[in-house]
Design a protein around this motif. Structure first.
Motif, PDB file in Angstrom:
ATOM      1  N   SER A 135      34.659  34.688  42.615  1.00 48.64           N
ATOM      2  CA  SER A 135      34.444  33.751  41.519  1.00 48.64           C
ATOM      3  C   SER A 135      35.785  33.227  41.004  1.00 48.64           C
ATOM      4  CB  SER A 135      33.707  34.459  40.382  1.00 48.64           C
ATOM      5  OG  SER A 135      34.548  35.438  39.789  1.00 48.64           O
ATOM      6  N   GLY A 136      35.706  32.211  40.151  1.00 54.44           N
ATOM      7  CA  GLY A 136      36.911  31.664  39.541  1.00 54.44           C
ATOM      8  C   GLY A 136      37.650  32.708  38.714  1.00 54.44           C
ATOM      9  N   LEU A 137      36.890  33.582  38.024  1.00 47.91           N
ATOM     10  CA  LEU A 137      37.504  34.642  37.222  1.00 47.91           C
ATOM     11  C   LEU A 137      38.291  35.611  38.102  1.00 47.91           C
ATOM     12  CD1 LEU A 137      37.896  36.123  34.533  1.00 47.91           C
ATOM     13  CD2 LEU A 137      35.698  37.276  34.922  1.00 47.91           C
ATOM     14  N   ASP A 138      37.718  35.961  39.262  1.00 50.28           N
ATOM     15  CA  ASP A 138      38.400  36.876  40.180  1.00 50.28           C
ATOM     16  C   ASP A 138      39.700  36.276  40.686  1.00 50.28           C
ATOM     17  OD1 ASP A 138      36.550  39.070  40.256  1.00 50.28           O
ATOM     18  OD2 ASP A 138      35.186  37.775  41.359  1.00 50.28           O
ATOM     19  N   TRP A 139      39.668  34.998  41.051  1.00 57.48           N
ATOM     20  CA  TRP A 139      40.882  34.330  41.508  1.00 57.48           C
ATOM     21  C   TRP A 139      41.940  34.309  40.410  1.00 57.48           C
ATOM     22  CZ3 TRP A 139      42.329  33.596  46.215  1.00 57.48           C
ATOM     23  CH2 TRP A 139      41.383  33.404  47.243  1.00 57.48           C
ATOM     24  N   ILE A 181      41.213  43.756  44.454  1.00 56.20           N
ATOM     25  CA  ILE A 181      41.891  43.094  45.565  1.00 56.20           C
ATOM     26  C   ILE A 181      43.377  42.930  45.240  1.00 56.20           C
ATOM     27  CG2 ILE A 181      42.082  40.901  46.813  1.00 56.20           C
ATOM     28  CD1 ILE A 181      39.031  40.754  46.724  1.00 56.20           C
ATOM     29  N   ALA A 182      43.682  42.671  43.969  1.00 59.71           N
ATOM     30  CA  ALA A 182      45.085  42.621  43.553  1.00 59.71           C
ATOM     31  C   ALA A 182      45.761  43.969  43.775  1.00 59.71           C
ATOM     32  CB  ALA A 182      45.183  42.221  42.079  1.00 59.71           C
ATOM     33  N   ILE A 183      45.032  45.064  43.523  1.00 60.39           N
ATOM     34  CA  ILE A 183      45.570  46.408  43.727  1.00 60.39           C
ATOM     35  C   ILE A 183      45.968  46.620  45.185  1.00 60.39           C
ATOM     36  CG2 ILE A 183      44.820  48.829  43.911  1.00 60.39           C
ATOM     37  CD1 ILE A 183      43.387  48.409  41.237  1.00 60.39           C
ATOM     38  N   ILE A 184      45.096  46.180  46.089  1.00 54.13           N
ATOM     39  CA  ILE A 184      45.387  46.353  47.503  1.00 54.13           C
ATOM     40  C   ILE A 184      46.594  45.505  47.898  1.00 54.13           C
ATOM     41  CG2 ILE A 184      44.454  46.147  49.835  1.00 54.13           C
ATOM     42  CD1 ILE A 184      41.663  46.606  48.622  1.00 54.13           C
ATOM     43  N   PHE A 185      46.684  44.302  47.332  1.00 51.31           N
ATOM     44  CA  PHE A 185      47.858  43.466  47.562  1.00 51.31           C
ATOM     45  C   PHE A 185      49.122  44.150  47.028  1.00 51.31           C
ATOM     46  CE2 PHE A 185      45.097  39.758  48.224  1.00 51.31           C
ATOM     47  CZ  PHE A 185      45.796  39.112  49.219  1.00 51.31           C
ATOM     48  N   LEU A 186      49.021  44.685  45.813  1.00 52.54           N
ATOM     49  CA  LEU A 186      50.180  45.324  45.192  1.00 52.54           C
ATOM     50  C   LEU A 186      50.654  46.506  46.016  1.00 52.54           C
ATOM     51  CD1 LEU A 186      49.096  45.324  41.433  1.00 52.54           C
ATOM     52  CD2 LEU A 186      50.613  43.729  42.591  1.00 52.54           C
ATOM     53  N   PRO A 236      31.424  43.777  39.873  1.00 53.60           N
ATOM     54  CA  PRO A 236      31.311  42.644  38.941  1.00 53.60           C
ATOM     55  C   PRO A 236      32.518  41.718  38.993  1.00 53.60           C
ATOM     56  CG  PRO A 236      31.806  44.681  37.762  1.00 53.60           C
ATOM     57  CD  PRO A 236      31.511  45.070  39.168  1.00 53.60           C
ATOM     58  N   GLN A 237      32.306  40.488  38.533  1.00 51.07           N
ATOM     59  CA  GLN A 237      33.380  39.493  38.511  1.00 51.07           C
ATOM     60  C   GLN A 237      34.536  40.004  37.648  1.00 51.07           C
ATOM     61  OE1 GLN A 237      32.042  35.624  37.335  1.00 51.07           O
ATOM     62  NE2 GLN A 237      30.463  35.492  38.918  1.00 51.07           N
ATOM     63  N   GLY A 238      35.728  39.669  38.042  1.00 49.25           N
ATOM     64  CA  GLY A 238      36.913  40.132  37.336  1.00 49.25           C
ATOM     65  C   GLY A 238      37.449  41.401  37.955  1.00 49.25           C
ATOM     66  N   LEU A 239      36.569  42.404  38.114  1.00 50.16           N
ATOM     67  CA  LEU A 239      36.998  43.660  38.719  1.00 50.16           C
ATOM     68  C   LEU A 239      37.276  43.467  40.212  1.00 50.16           C
ATOM     69  CD1 LEU A 239      37.601  46.621  38.301  1.00 50.16           C
ATOM     70  CD2 LEU A 239      35.218  47.144  38.779  1.00 50.16           C
ATOM     71  N   PHE A 282      45.525  36.072  40.739  1.00 46.26           N
ATOM     72  CA  PHE A 282      46.740  35.262  40.646  1.00 46.26           C
ATOM     73  C   PHE A 282      47.658  35.762  39.529  1.00 46.26           C
ATOM     74  CE2 PHE A 282      49.015  31.634  38.746  1.00 46.26           C
ATOM     75  CZ  PHE A 282      49.774  31.241  39.837  1.00 46.26           C
ATOM     76  N   ILE A 283      47.089  36.028  38.352  1.00 47.04           N
ATOM     77  CA  ILE A 283      47.908  36.459  37.210  1.00 47.04           C
ATOM     78  C   ILE A 283      48.557  37.811  37.496  1.00 47.04           C
ATOM     79  CG2 ILE A 283      47.803  37.256  34.821  1.00 47.04           C
ATOM     80  CD1 ILE A 283      45.743  35.074  34.280  1.00 47.04           C
ATOM     81  N   THR A 284      47.781  38.746  38.084  1.00 44.26           N
ATOM     82  CA  THR A 284      48.324  40.075  38.385  1.00 44.26           C
ATOM     83  C   THR A 284      49.502  39.988  39.339  1.00 44.26           C
ATOM     84  OG1 THR A 284      46.114  41.026  38.124  1.00 44.26           O
ATOM     85  CG2 THR A 284      47.765  42.402  39.195  1.00 44.26           C
ATOM     86  N   LEU A 285      49.348  39.228  40.420  1.00 45.81           N
ATOM     87  CA  LEU A 285      50.430  39.087  41.396  1.00 45.81           C
ATOM     88  C   LEU A 285      51.634  38.378  40.786  1.00 45.81           C
ATOM     89  CD1 LEU A 285      48.487  38.124  44.664  1.00 45.81           C
ATOM     90  CD2 LEU A 285      49.297  40.367  43.948  1.00 45.81           C
ATOM     91  N   LEU A 286      51.380  37.342  39.995  1.00 47.15           N
ATOM     92  CA  LEU A 286      52.469  36.588  39.375  1.00 47.15           C
ATOM     93  C   LEU A 286      53.274  37.471  38.420  1.00 47.15           C
ATOM     94  CD1 LEU A 286      53.848  33.820  39.016  1.00 47.15           C
ATOM     95  CD2 LEU A 286      52.260  33.392  37.111  1.00 47.15           C
ATOM     96  N   VAL A 287      52.571  38.260  37.606  1.00 49.22           N
ATOM     97  CA  VAL A 287      53.242  39.144  36.650  1.00 49.22           C
ATOM     98  C   VAL A 287      54.140  40.139  37.381  1.00 49.22           C
ATOM     99  CG1 VAL A 287      52.857  41.036  35.016  1.00 49.22           C
ATOM    100  CG2 VAL A 287      51.559  38.921  34.801  1.00 49.22           C
TER     101      VAL A 287
END
Length: 570
Positions: free
Chosen positions: A2-6, A413-418, A405-408, A10-15
């Motif tokens: 969803s848009g919320l997930d993206w 996925i950000a966690i796996i990227f991190l 759920p959306q957001g989580l 994005f914010i997590t990786l950017l931070v």
């Protein structure tokens, strides 16, 4: 997604990237770039060490491994605490007192230049190949989400990590890893809670583990001694001890992390905490995989978890055949699900005879569903011989994207990227430091300025980054990524550890004997692996012991030869 997930992703990786670059500003010398001016406290050392080891492979492949074969992999880490104690007593104080940049500088002081260069070369080959695998892991995620080939996502992920590692060096790596691990722990806790909540109302955590146990997925401990069994208590305690001792004691990707400690005490405490936290963390990750397995006894799993490869097949000339296979798979699942409900009742009534009967019936049901899945895999190979037909690494990712759920979803996925970014950045930094300190500075340009070495370190990071990306493009051929990266390490770690054991404890053995012993041992280790003589963890033991024994023999032979030559001359 969803848009919320993206947005969350994005914010997590950017931070993370901005934080790392901000905290590493002002890095103007080689010590700051490679060692962070040795200014970090113990908790930073702990998180940095864990983040370098816990790549995206851990969070993608470990749940998939537990899903398919159970929790026996946790035994792999049983030798870790003992290895941390040995390191704290022996390796850490020596490395700190010598004020070295890499572990291999010590070897020239103890032996000679050729032994130092050989050991550095073995590390560079092993770590370069392994880092390629860690880059490939998150590219699987983007490939699945965007429904594009992993080639493009691999290039994107590799480029992203190279950019901030080149800029900030060790400071960027360590500061980002601290924040990464904090988010990872939170995300894993939430994932575990949500898996249990998604189970049927009458199936709580206890019954979920009972069902998984009856179907062979909670087999965490195996005391049988078997050379060919990958994961037992003994392979973990003995083989795992040698592997972890070599990894944390001689692999620059880890040595470089704890050399950033502000003192010997801070480095020691950081390593000891890693030894205490790592096993429970790995146990919980595997446990999530087991709970996902139970969840899929109530919800039909896809016939193949890699949606990209399955999608290609569904659009091909074989779409009717795969449609029939999916229909057969659905019917088999309905039959199996009925047997799961019978097992539930038997567990509620504590009817041991009925439980054993259902266990046998479910084993046969499992065989039937696996056979149908294999039909889909065979069809994929027929449609595209280069298709990635190992979907073990996609099990947890598929679950996350379909049911959370959306957001989580974006957060996990950000966690796996991190995790991938932290591990890859640490590895690239260690590859650069070894290349510059042990090769460039020692053999090519001995008297350059500090600025020249800093520039060389950044260029080395870029070059190794490109090499690792190229390696990542071929990683899909290696099966389960978690096992692949540890097998690859085991081909080199025993030999490297043997060199350091001789260096630390056998003072009468010289450089030439150790050098040739290492070469002979590496040939034997590769031979054992090629002929599949033993489980990969034992290769670490064999490698270390052989280097010591062969070096002793060569040194004795060399001593006798010199004595004979001297006698003849007189």
């Amino acid at each position: 997604m969803s848009g919320l997930d993206w947005l969350v992703l994005f914010i997590t990786l950017l931070v993370i990237v901005v934080y790392g670059i901000y905290k590493s500003r002002g890095t103007e010398n080689i010590e700051g770039y490679l060692l962070g001016n040795q200014s970090f406290p113990w908790y930073s050392v702990t998180l940095s060490v864990m983040a370098t080891q816990a790549s995206a492979i851990t969070f993608l492949s470990a749940p998939g491994l537990a899903f398919s074969s159970g929790m026996s992999f946790v035994q792999f880490y049983f030798g870790l605490p003992l290895a941390m104690i040995v390191l704290c007593i022996t390796f850490v104080p020596i490395f700190h007192k010598l004020k070295i940049y890499t572990a291999y500088e010590f070897l020239e002081n103890r032996f000679d230049l050729k032994t130092r260069a050989l050991t550095a070369f073995l590390f560079l080959i092993q770590r370069g190949l392994s880092t390629g695998i860690t880059i490939y892991a998150p590219s699987i995620i983007l490939s699945t989400i965007l429904d594009i080939d992993t080639t493009y996502t691999t290039l994107f992920i590799g480029g992203l990590v190279i950019s901030y590692t080149v800029y900030g060096g060790t400071k960027a790596v360590s500061y980002t890893q601290m924040l990464q691990m904090s988010i990872i722990f939170l995300g894993l806790l939430l994932a575990g809670i949500l898996v249990v909540r998604l189970l049927p109302d009458n199936v709580g955590l206890g019954k979920a583990l009972q069902i998984a146990g009856k179907m062979g997925r909670t087999n965490a401990i195996d005391f049988k001694f078997d050379w060919n069994n990958q994961y037992t208590v003994w392979s973990g305690l003995i083989g795992g001890f040698f592997l972890q001792l070599s990894y944390f004691g001689t692999d620059q990707s880890q040595v470089g992390r704890y050399l950033t400690g502000s003192s010997i005490g801070q480095s020691r405490l950081g390593l000891l905490m890693n030894g205490l936290v790592k096993i429970p963390m790995q146990f919980l990750i595997l446990l999530i995989g087991v709970l996902v397995f139970t969840f899929y006894q109530y919800q039909q799993p896809p016939v193949f978890f890699n949606s990209y490869e399955l999608g290609k097949l569904e659009k091909s000339e074989y779409k009717e055949e795969i449609s029939k296979i999916k229909n057969d798979y659905s019917n088999a699942f309905v039959e199996k699900q009925a047997q799961i409900h019978i097992l539930e009742k038997a567990l509620d009534q504590d009817d041991e005879q009925a439980i054993n009967t259902q266990r046998s019936i479910l084993e046969e049901a499992d065989k039937k569903t696996r056979a149908i899945r294999q039909q889909a895999v065979d069809l994929m190979k027929k449609n595209d011989p280069k298709a990635d037909t190992n979907d073990n690494n996609y099990v947890f990712l598929s679950f996350v994207t379909r049911y959370l759920p959306q957001g989580l979803i974006g957060l996990l996925i950000a966690i796996i990227f991190l995790a991938s970014m932290g591990s890859t950045a640490g590895s690239l930094n260690s590859l650069a430091s070894t290349t510059v300190i042990d090769i460039y500075k020692r053999l090519i340009n001995k008297d350059a300025s500090d600025e020249k070495y800093l520039s060389a370190s950044r260029w080395a990071t870029v070059i190794w980054g490109i090499f690792c990306i190229l390696m990542a493009l071929y990683a899909s051929e290696m099966g389960n990524l978690l096992e692949a990266v540890n097998i690859l390490g085991s081909l080199f770690y025993g030999t490297i550890l043997g060199i350091f054991v001789v260096a630390f404890y056998l003072k009468k053995i010289g450089g030439s004997a150790t050098f040739y012993a290492a070469i002979i041992t590496e040939v034997i280790v590769f031979g054992c692996w090629m002929m599949d003589i033993m489980a990969f963890l034992w290769l670490n033991v064999v490698g270390c012991v052989l280097v010591v024994l062969i070096a002793l023999i060569l040194q004795r032979f060399q001593k006798n030869t010199l004595a004979t030559s001297s006698a003849l001359n007189t």
